[in-house]
Design an enzyme around this catalytic site. Structure first.
Site, PDB file in Angstrom:
ATOM      1  N   CYS A 164     -28.269 -36.711  52.491  1.00 37.49           N
ATOM      2  CA  CYS A 164     -29.564 -36.870  53.185  1.00 37.49           C
ATOM      3  C   CYS A 164     -30.195 -38.238  52.965  1.00 37.49           C
ATOM      4  CB  CYS A 164     -30.513 -35.761  52.782  1.00 37.49           C
ATOM      5  SG  CYS A 164     -29.938 -34.182  53.406  1.00 37.49           S
ATOM      6  N   HIS A 178     -37.506 -37.994  54.790  1.00 39.85           N
ATOM      7  CA  HIS A 178     -36.388 -37.135  55.157  1.00 39.85           C
ATOM      8  C   HIS A 178     -36.934 -35.720  55.354  1.00 39.85           C
ATOM      9  CE1 HIS A 178     -32.725 -34.973  55.287  1.00 39.85           C
ATOM     10  NE2 HIS A 178     -32.922 -34.388  54.115  1.00 39.85           N
ATOM     11  N   ASN A 187     -33.196 -29.683  59.237  1.00 41.18           N
ATOM     12  CA  ASN A 187     -32.646 -30.797  58.453  1.00 41.18           C
ATOM     13  C   ASN A 187     -31.351 -31.281  59.127  1.00 41.18           C
ATOM     14  OD1 ASN A 187     -31.500 -32.512  56.601  1.00 41.18           O
ATOM     15  ND2 ASN A 187     -31.735 -31.135  54.842  1.00 41.18           N
TER      16      ASN A 187
HETATM   17  N1  ACO Z   1     -34.867 -15.415  54.510  1.00 39.42           N
HETATM   18  C1  ACO Z   1     -35.429 -14.537  53.663  1.00 39.42           C
HETATM   19  N2  ACO Z   1     -35.324 -14.608  52.329  1.00 39.42           N
HETATM   20  C2  ACO Z   1     -34.615 -15.650  51.833  1.00 39.42           C
HETATM   21  C3  ACO Z   1     -34.007 -16.612  52.658  1.00 39.42           C
HETATM   22  C4  ACO Z   1     -34.156 -16.455  54.052  1.00 39.42           C
HETATM   23  N3  ACO Z   1     -33.597 -17.301  54.943  1.00 39.42           N
HETATM   24  N4  ACO Z   1     -33.376 -17.503  51.900  1.00 39.42           N
HETATM   25  C5  ACO Z   1     -33.592 -17.148  50.630  1.00 39.42           C
HETATM   26  N5  ACO Z   1     -34.332 -16.008  50.587  1.00 39.42           N
HETATM   27  C6  ACO Z   1     -34.782 -15.257  49.438  1.00 39.42           C
HETATM   28  C7  ACO Z   1     -33.861 -15.455  48.248  1.00 39.42           C
HETATM   29  O1  ACO Z   1     -32.749 -14.581  48.318  1.00 39.42           O
HETATM   30  C8  ACO Z   1     -34.770 -15.151  47.109  1.00 39.42           C
HETATM   31  O2  ACO Z   1     -34.843 -13.749  46.957  1.00 39.42           O
HETATM   32  P1  ACO Z   1     -34.742 -13.107  45.493  1.00 39.42           P
HETATM   33  O3  ACO Z   1     -35.927 -13.653  44.746  1.00 39.42           O
HETATM   34  O4  ACO Z   1     -34.816 -11.641  45.782  1.00 39.42           O
HETATM   35  O5  ACO Z   1     -33.441 -13.581  44.935  1.00 39.42           O
HETATM   36  C9  ACO Z   1     -36.128 -15.632  47.593  1.00 39.42           C
HETATM   37  O6  ACO Z   1     -36.030 -15.745  49.016  1.00 39.42           O
HETATM   38  C10 ACO Z   1     -36.505 -16.992  47.045  1.00 39.42           C
HETATM   39  O7  ACO Z   1     -35.363 -17.855  47.179  1.00 39.42           O
HETATM   40  P2  ACO Z   1     -35.412 -19.358  46.742  1.00 39.42           P
HETATM   41  O8  ACO Z   1     -34.094 -20.003  46.947  1.00 39.42           O
HETATM   42  O9  ACO Z   1     -36.036 -19.417  45.388  1.00 39.42           O
HETATM   43  O10 ACO Z   1     -36.454 -19.884  47.837  1.00 39.42           O
HETATM   44  P3  ACO Z   1     -37.233 -21.227  47.859  1.00 39.42           P
HETATM   45  O11 ACO Z   1     -38.664 -20.953  47.992  1.00 39.42           O
HETATM   46  O12 ACO Z   1     -36.772 -22.166  46.778  1.00 39.42           O
HETATM   47  O13 ACO Z   1     -36.748 -21.865  49.255  1.00 39.42           O
HETATM   48  C11 ACO Z   1     -35.210 -23.530  50.064  1.00 39.42           C
HETATM   49  C12 ACO Z   1     -35.372 -22.114  49.481  1.00 39.42           C
HETATM   50  C13 ACO Z   1     -35.934 -23.555  51.384  1.00 39.42           C
HETATM   51  C14 ACO Z   1     -33.735 -23.801  50.243  1.00 39.42           C
HETATM   52  C15 ACO Z   1     -35.830 -24.555  49.090  1.00 39.42           C
HETATM   53  O14 ACO Z   1     -35.385 -24.294  47.795  1.00 39.42           O
HETATM   54  C16 ACO Z   1     -35.496 -25.987  49.441  1.00 39.42           C
HETATM   55  O15 ACO Z   1     -35.978 -26.521  50.420  1.00 39.42           O
HETATM   56  N6  ACO Z   1     -34.729 -26.701  48.592  1.00 39.42           N
HETATM   57  C17 ACO Z   1     -34.493 -28.142  48.713  1.00 39.42           C
HETATM   58  C18 ACO Z   1     -33.637 -28.505  49.907  1.00 39.42           C
HETATM   59  C19 ACO Z   1     -33.397 -30.017  49.903  1.00 39.42           C
HETATM   60  O16 ACO Z   1     -34.293 -30.825  49.787  1.00 39.42           O
HETATM   61  N7  ACO Z   1     -32.142 -30.400  50.000  1.00 39.42           N
HETATM   62  C20 ACO Z   1     -31.843 -31.828  49.887  1.00 39.42           C
HETATM   63  C21 ACO Z   1     -31.441 -32.416  51.151  1.00 39.42           C
HETATM   64  S1  ACO Z   1     -30.099 -31.582  51.917  1.00 39.42           S
HETATM   65  C22 ACO Z   1     -28.698 -32.662  51.816  1.00 39.42           C
HETATM   66  O17 ACO Z   1     -28.670 -33.611  51.078  1.00 39.42           O
HETATM   67  C23 ACO Z   1     -27.492 -32.265  52.622  1.00 39.42           C
END
Ligand code: ACO
Length: 337
Positions: A117, A257, A287
């Site tokens: 990214c 980003h 993204n």
């Molecule tokens: N729908 C419903 N529930 C979901 C979903 C979904 N699509 N995805 C995850 N959940 C659930 C999980 O299973 C979890 O449930 P549990 O507590 O029962 O296990 C709960 O939601 C919380 O999951 P988290 O992963 O903790 O959710 P979070 O609030 O952290 O959001 C996300 C996830 C959106 C991926 C976030 O962590 C994020 O944006 N991370 C950074 C992404 C990023 O910046 N990446 C870098 C660039 S990408 C690149 O370089 C290619």
């Protein structure tokens, strides 16, 4: 660092596939809701590239062609083509070669750059180096990713996040004080496991086993990446502001980003920026990895004025991250000189 010649952005181009994948569509594919996706990420829909023989070079070439058309240039004027991507058409040859052939840039050389990214940001700084050193006059910097090709549409934790797109900028020399002013760029390979695609490379060449184990898809520890991304992006943006004596009021736009709206909001708060000064289009495209930043520049191009101060910031797999201070090079209505 003092420079007499700077690399200015003098045009932008883009390509968006027509097919839309909405949050509603995803609720039919995995156990998720529109509300969860919108509130946790800010995403409402993304574009997906469909069709035979269409990879990253197809989108990248069209973004490049938009630039040539807008500027009334011919492709043989291009000196260097840099394509930032993690979803190249093939391991080799480089996508840059395929783009060169497709657009007919007969005098260009080029290469691909892999920094997830942060790919566009790193490619922008690499391209700027060719301009600043006098080695090139016209550099095409393209961010293009077909994330749908490495997304597991049975994994709700990742499939809601990504989309396909390409966007590009043209870099040219400027001696009037516009262009790339300063950058803070970083990598930390200790974080590689939190965001990677394990299969397909020389460490784990493709086999039936790598396919069965879903090693050809994005793997992400979202929580860990989220925490480190907020801190990493904000730290480098603030460092850049401090060493260039910029306050929040001096910055026309943050160009972040687009991985998660909550990350962007947190970074803007640390920079003391009015939310109106943050480019945000994640709701429409998700993204798109290397394409997000030039896609923002494309979407905001008509509002940008020569001399506007922009801070571009990115964080991605690797880890890779950084921020660049850019003084915008042209008014939209006026053809760049
Ligand atoms: N729908 C419903 N529930 C979901 C979903 C979904 N699509 N995805 C995850 N959940 C659930 C999980 O299973 C979890 O449930 P549990 O507590 O029962 O296990 C709960 O939601 C919380 O999951 P988290 O992963 O903790 O959710 P979070 O609030 O952290 O959001 C996300 C996830 C959106 C991926 C976030 O962590 C994020 O944006 N991370 C950074 C992404 C990023 O910046 N990446 C870098 C660039 S990408 C690149 O370089 C290619």
């Amino acid at each position: 660092m003092r420079r007499s010649t700077r690399a200015a952005v003098t045009a932008v181009g883009h390509f968006l596939p027509e097919t839309r994948l909405t949050n509603q569509d995803l609720t039919q594919m995995v156990d998720t809701t529109d509300e969860w996706i919108k509130s946790r990420t800010g995403i409402e829909e993304r574009r997906i590239l469909k069709g035979e023989s269409m990879g990253v070079s197809y989108m990248a070439s069209r973004a490049a062609q938009e630039i040539l058309k807008k500027r009334g240039m011919t492709a043989d004027e291009i000196d260097v083509i840099i394509v930032a991507t993690v979803t190249a058409d093939m391991s080799f040859p480089a996508t840059a070669c395929l783009v060169q052939a497709e657009i007919g840039a007969t005098n260009a050389w080029g290469f691909d750059l892999s920094a997830a990214c942060s790919g566009f940001l790193f490619a922008l700084n690499t391209g700027a180096g060719f301009i600043e050193s006098g080695r090139a006059e016209k550099v095409l910097v393209i961010g293009s990713d077909k994330m749908s090709s490495i997304t597991d549409y049975t994994d709700r934790k990742t499939c809601v996040l990504f989309g396909d797109a390409a966007a590009a900028v043209l870099l040219e020399p400027d001696s009037q004080g516009y262009g790339l002013m300063d950058s803070v760029l970083r990598v930390d390979g200790k974080g590689w496991e939190a965001l990677c695609m394990l299969g397909g490379g020389s460490l784990h060449p493709p086999t039936h086993e790598t396919v069965d184990q879903k090693m050809h898809y994005i793997h992400q520890d979202g929580k860990t990446v989220f925490r480190i991304a907020v801190k990493g992006m904000a730290d480098v943006a603030v460092e850049l502001m401090e060493r260039n004596d910029l306050t929040g009021d001096d910055i026309r736009y943050l160009v972040p980003h687009q991985a998660n709206q909550r990350i962007i909001d947190a970074v803007a708060r640390r920079m003391d920026l009015d939310p109106q000064r943050v480019m945000l289009n994640i709701s429409r495209y998700g993204n798109t990895t290397a394409a997000t930043i030039p896609l923002c520049l494309h979407d905001w191009e008509e509002q940008l004025k020569r001399g506007d101060n922009l801070v571009i910031a990115a964080f991605g797999g690797g880890y890779t991250w950084g921020a660049t201070y850019l003084r915008w090079g042209y008014d939209y209505a006026v053809s760049p000189s």
